[in-house]
Design an enzyme around this catalytic site. Sequence first.
Site, PDB file in Angstrom:
ATOM      1  N   HIS A   1       0.825  -1.210   0.000  1.00  0.00           N
ATOM      2  CA  HIS A   1       0.000   0.000   0.000  1.00  0.00           C
ATOM      3  C   HIS A   1       0.857   1.257   0.000  1.00  0.00           C
ATOM      4  CE1 HIS A   1      -3.712   2.256   0.927  1.00  0.00           C
ATOM      5  NE2 HIS A   1      -2.916   3.030   1.644  1.00  0.00           N
TER       6      HIS A   1
ATOM      7  N   HIS B   1     -10.692   2.622  -0.365  1.00  0.00           N
ATOM      8  CA  HIS B   1     -10.781   2.186   1.036  1.00  0.00           C
ATOM      9  C   HIS B   1     -11.587   0.897   1.062  1.00  0.00           C
ATOM     10  CE1 HIS B   1     -10.235   3.942   5.277  1.00  0.00           C
ATOM     11  NE2 HIS B   1      -9.080   3.835   4.693  1.00  0.00           N
TER      12      HIS B   1
END
Lengths: 855, 233
Positions: free
Chosen positions: A82, A131
């Site tokens: 990430h 998200h």
Amino acid sequence: MTTQPDTSAAPKQTGFAATDVLVNEFDGGPDTVQRALSTSDELQPHTELGLKDDEYDRIRQILGRRPTASELAMYSIMWSEHCSYKSSKVHLRQFGDKAPRGTRMLAGIGENAGVVQISDELAVTFKVESHNHPSFVEPYQGAATGVGGIVRDILAMGARPIAVMDPLRFGAADHPDTARVLPGVVAGIGGYGNCLGLPNIGGEIVFDPTYQGNPLVNALSIGVLPVERLQHKEAAGVGNVVVLLGARTGRDGIGGVSVLASATFDEGAEQRRPSVQVGDPFMEKLLIESCLELYDAGLVAGIQDLGGAGLTCALTETAAAAGTGMRVWLERVPLREASMSPTEILASESQERMLLIVTPENLDRVLTVAEKWGVWATAIGEVTPAGEDGSPGRLVITWNDHVVVDVPPGSLADDGPVYARPIREPADLILLQADKAETLPRPSTGDELRETVLRMIASPNLCDKTWVTEQYDRYVLGNTVLAQPEDSGVLRIDERTGLGVALSVDGNGRFARLDPYEGARLALAEAYRNVAVTGAEPVAVTDCLNFGSPEDPAVMWQFAEAVRGLADGCQQLGTPVTGGNVSFYNQTGAAAIHPTPVVGVLGVFDDVARRIPMGFPAGSEGDLVYLLGETSCELSGSEWAWVTHGHLGGRPPKVDLEKERRLAMLMARASQAGHVSAAHDLSDGGLAQVLVESCLRRNVGVTVSLPDDGQSAFVHLFSESAGRALVAVPRGHDKAFAALAGEYGVPCVQLGATSAEPVLEVRDQFSIPLDEARTAHEATLPALFGGTAELANRHGDPEHAADPSAPAGSDRGDEVLIAGASGAAMESAAPIEADGTSAASASEAKDSTPGGPIA
Amino acid sequence: MRIGVVTFPGSLDDGDAARAARIAGADVVRLWHGDPDLHGVDAVVLPGGFSYGDALRCGAIARFAPAMDSIVDAARGGLPVLGICNGFQILCEAHLLPGALTRNQHLHFRNRDQFLRVESTDTAWTNSFTAGQEILIPVKNGEGCYVADQRTLDQLEAEGRVVARYIRGNPNGSQRDIAAITNEAGNVVGIMPHPEHAVEALTGPSLDGLGFFTSVLRALAGSSAGANAGGHQ
């Protein structure tokens, strides 16, 4: 460094929370640098933290010793997929290499968000982010903090956030778990964005079983700034003070990026809830106002938001960007829980925090502004010099006089591992592409076509989305010119000049599954066209690339193809990718989601008053309706194939970006000349969908004849060929408009005209009264997600009143709720009443445990 | 004429209320919740938003702001005050208006363009409408369900203090479809929908919201000419 990835199977990570490996930190005090030097052989849980053996070895090599517990956690976070983009970096370089020249970009990839100049004085910044995993684990908070995170990215650039958009993808609409996830996600986006005072101006809501265990919750935000207010993240200026602004730090979100965002879901998903952050939009609102006041007073030397990876990321990135060192006293960080260990403080992803770099003489004024807004502000460190030999400084962090971190910040922020992962075309792709939808049985008679239209407009992906979008505030700030269900969100930026922007965000996972290169270009083309049909000039791109596990060569091939397609497309259209986000590991077990590149396009209006809405105008006398572009028989990957046959196969529609560019130029010119009263882009569901939506928007009917060009009526109505739009032209402008279309080489054929009768009539085929179309179009989502609370309200039954103190027997009770347009929709939702279990209210979703409402 | 717009922490539509007042022709003064000085304004708007994050109850904390002490006193003396959405909630918490705004019956935040019927034009904020006029302005709230005990409701009806009602659908379950009410003197009005979002053709569903702001200017012009200070026609 570039290495081949470790192909040995990673140990299964079950029930992991970062705290698992931290619990022993207090035995004999925290793990310090001194202790690390004396216990260099101590075993460390690097694999549990997601670090491969060779990555761990490299950390030891950088430090010349084993890392402390805090350092290990920091490397695991910053070197996670990430944060480090280690699998995607080698591909994403194309966005820079192929970037068009001479654009308006002031800041690009690598910054918190890209910045585009739109006038001499003003710039806008925009970005889309994912998200996904948090929103599956805890839909309300996952989605809410997704909004919060992207808004802070915008804020960190010096901009006032002015709107949000949400591209959402869920599993099958009628799957029980979708009834858990969707209401929670929608309530979370609304709960956060509404309370923040940001209009929600658009997005997508897509249902597909491919997202069943892995919904995609992407969030886009846009902000505006005076050009000279552009902020930087460099921690420059030795002796400057490092200030933590905003909420206190708690135990929420620890390990979010490394645990949730960088690994595949398995059965332990529900044990990961501590990894989801909890949002407080009120605090974020105060944070926005205090940051803007600090910018305007010129009190900020550097700024970085705290999002994924929390303090770890903000400290290392600000120091690394400036090449300076930093000295931080961790015990100064205001905590929600006093017992937090130094590692927890560094790893926490508590929301609503910003890191400021300020000069010592400005510190008092900064603290005064923070106090005015009631926000915590704490000096936690200072900027230290680079080495005398010119080498970068070091990040030294102490906790109550124990040195827990002493690292070169660049090793965390910039020098993470980079992988050229193996790539292999999926084995099933050839068979999939051979299974074309063009050969499926089709409706042919007028009655069959009519039934198909009604079925299609009621299908979950094409139905009216008001049930979702009316939970979002689209009016706040008073500059929303167009919002959902329009093709683009359109905002006024400058009241004085009328300067404005248009934004659209689009993706199509089915097209990308069939051909990721073309799928990415189709997503770009659709977003570009959505902006163009409003009359705006498309200028820049942001992207959110949602894919499965990069460790799967087939997924990596899809990713590489999609990036190549998007980079090529942006180069051709002259619209640079200004920033975005990669989301890997979107899969459940071995099954990856459809590759889903989501593309946002920003357009600019010199005067937003000339924007073109999508709906046929009411009260005009028979505006002429034209179809722009060419229709081929392109049904593979279409909504029609999916809804009526459950079919996905073949090759997606062809996209010709030069034609898209010419269509955009035509629409901009036509808008300037006032030739067009309505325009709507053709995409999912084809012409049939667009005719229905254009009619229903203002309840204006239309009579059309399909072109007699050899294609069947069915193909005209349901093909999803790219590069097309439907426009309405007021009488008197038709000749000028047709001439303009000729000038740009855009095929333009008159289909008919709007009518006084509220009926959609396709000559020689069928006609549908708009009331009937509306009933079909609007009933679907309330029936799926409406729940009993709304139905109780419908009957005005005081027994069901929200406030038990409310008196019974209101003489107007029978009038309570919902007439007009949505009355029919509520009627259709009525059968749910018998089944009280389908109530999925915002409050329940907020409090529910994952899996709860499924029962 | 000077119209003050109060900003509390968490106010969101304060800029919009100020814009609407400006478009109506007022001079706008921005007031700060922590400042008890009303800076000589002729009227006050309490804007929409989530003051103090709706902690405890909507409006429950804002009511104690230093600016509110001054506004409550001035309102009792006849100062025109308009509370929109969260402002309405604050006025109820401050006991300038009766009743309370509770969670929408369907439990969702709801934003839509809403038709209202203006029931009373005898207030400082609605005198430029005609009685029974149907207007279209946006509604957007999660806690907009107006409730009061039966006697209070009957009293509001009897005294003509229901200022506007929802028509063609009640968006939140409010008792007797009440969208707006006023105090006995007619100078304090609370309204759940957002007139400040319907003042420009470019951004609103209509221009109907402008009437609230032109009304107060008219009332003030009338009162400065010696007319009823409460704004009654």
